[in-house]
Design an enzyme around this catalytic site. Sequence first.
Site, mmCIF file in Angstrom:
data_model
loop_
_atom_site.group_PDB
_atom_site.id
_atom_site.type_symbol
_atom_site.label_atom_id
_atom_site.label_comp_id
_atom_site.label_asym_id
_atom_site.label_seq_id
_atom_site.Cartn_x
_atom_site.Cartn_y
_atom_site.Cartn_z
ATOM 1 N N GLU A 1 0.818 -1.214 0.000
ATOM 2 C CA GLU A 1 0.000 0.000 0.000
ATOM 3 C C GLU A 1 0.856 1.270 0.000
ATOM 4 O O GLU A 1 0.320 2.380 -0.069
ATOM 5 C CB GLU A 1 -0.949 -0.005 1.217
ATOM 6 C CG GLU A 1 -2.006 -1.103 1.097
ATOM 7 C CD GLU A 1 -2.814 -1.311 2.383
ATOM 8 O OE1 GLU A 1 -4.042 -1.311 2.297
ATOM 9 O OE2 GLU A 1 -2.215 -1.480 3.456
ATOM 10 N N ASP B 1 -12.175 -4.271 -3.516
ATOM 11 C CA ASP B 1 -13.169 -5.348 -3.600
ATOM 12 C C ASP B 1 -14.493 -4.807 -3.118
ATOM 13 O O ASP B 1 -14.566 -3.674 -2.642
ATOM 14 C CB ASP B 1 -12.710 -6.542 -2.746
ATOM 15 C CG ASP B 1 -12.538 -6.150 -1.288
ATOM 16 O OD1 ASP B 1 -13.511 -6.197 -0.553
ATOM 17 O OD2 ASP B 1 -11.414 -5.747 -0.899
HETATM 18 N N1 ADE Z 1 -9.626 -4.159 3.122
HETATM 19 C C1 ADE Z 1 -9.811 -4.339 1.807
HETATM 20 N N2 ADE Z 1 -10.934 -5.061 1.567
HETATM 21 C C2 ADE Z 1 -11.460 -5.327 2.791
HETATM 22 C C3 ADE Z 1 -12.591 -6.049 3.214
HETATM 23 N N3 ADE Z 1 -13.397 -6.630 2.317
HETATM 24 N N4 ADE Z 1 -12.846 -6.148 4.550
HETATM 25 C C4 ADE Z 1 -12.005 -5.554 5.433
HETATM 26 N N5 ADE Z 1 -10.912 -4.880 5.090
HETATM 27 C C5 ADE Z 1 -10.635 -4.754 3.775
#
Ligand code: ADE
Length: 254
Positions: free
Chosen positions: A12, A216
Amino acid sequence: MTLAILSALPQEQTGLRALLDQPRLEQHAGREYCLGLWAGRPVVLALSRIGKVAAATTATALIERFGVTDIVFSGVAGGLGEGVTVGDVVVASHCLQHDMDASPLFPRYEVPLYGQAHFACDPVLAEGLRVAARAVQARVESHFDASVRRQYGLDAMQVHQGLLISGDRFVSAADEALGLRARLPEALAVEMEAAAVAQVCHDYGVRFAALRTISDRADDQAHVDFPAFLEAVAGRCTTLIVGGLLDHLSQQPS
Ligand code: ADE
């Protein structure tokens, strides 16, 4: 002003360290801190690892040991809000711990004895991040290859600002994401650190802001989307957007 850039994972922050002048490394409490200058201003880069406690200890060390006055958290998150899709950017206005629940002693989400569930981000830092993110959005084709833009829909990148929620869970089930959306309809994205850092900054009177690129949709596909996005996009987004913020701040009088 000494600004810290904090992320959970090295991916990151890929590329950011190379841009610091006079970088030097210091080890402390199991973490590596990179101290340097950005346009003559002191900056500290740190990696917290994952989760609220790891993030809180790292933030505390940044303040107590390195004297930082401002912390910007940058990384990825799962999109929750309607229209918050992979490749978008979320700038936090407030943060909340979605797994905090001391009810019936205190209202759900309220941090006991603070009288509040939401921790506000510094408006000047947040606005700097928003402006920097909009600048990246406007020239996305000059920052990412066509194949990466196509794969992650970066040509349609949107910049959102609003509530970011954190908890010690990687949310990777559609029904869990649905539950969070139902209980916290204003939440734009979910991750695992920012609200903890916001609480530490509140305690110390340190300015705080957070920026998340959406990796996501916190659904059944999240664990597949997350690592690939992390490698391909996350570090570059931090470098571009936080770099934009630092350039903006360096033009202000100290
Ligand atoms: N960081 C990136 N995606 C995530 C997710 N789905 N849940 C928690 N932290 C995250």
